[in-house]
Design a protein around this motif. Sequence first.
Motif: not given
Length: 226
Positions: A52, A55, A89, A93, A96-97, A148
């Motif tokens: 996170e 991102l 999002v 993400c 999920s990773l 990532i």
Amino acid sequence: MYFFLSHLAIIDICYASSSSPNMLENLVKHKKTLSFVSCAMQIVLFVTCAGEECLILVVMAYDGFVAICHPPQYTVIMNWTVCMLLVIVIWACGFSLALVHVILSLRLTFSGPQEVNHFFWEILSVRKVACGDTWINEVFVFAGGVFILVGPLSPVLICYVHILWAILKIQTTEGCRKAFSTCSSHFCVVGVYFGIAMMVDLVPDNSQREEQQKILTLFHHSSTHC
């Protein structure tokens, strides 16, 4: 900008909470054991926050790009709907990773109590004490690192090239100083975070680099909290 900064602060608090309490307990009680369930939870929280953070740094770079290079359209491009969607999002993400990493870690077998050569339960270190073939985990760690780290770093660099070019075209010294001061600290964070993370996760591992990776991971963890 402050909306994304608040989420960055939440991510950093969760990042620190993933390993620091256990590290402090080990130092105070001289207790250096951790159950498998606690290990899995620590990996989930650690990987989620790490992904996170990568991102959200990209989103903040884009936010700065729009604010400096396209100020009249800023409120239209970065409206509340877009900001909320980007944050959702990012969290999805990251989780999920982490979930995939934990599922792949749970398929590994461990023969009795094992000693992990690290300051906390880090995926690469846990993989080294596993029994059997770990090539799927190694491939996914590398692929996840590329996705990532290398992936987000490209748009960040593109945004900052445009930002730097826009700053150089500002006529007034005061305007140039304000724009540069706004972005310089964020650019330093991006450089430290992505640089150390790529050295730890993407550089091939060997026995000579193990101690160096431990120090780099700890420094990366500490600099993120700061």
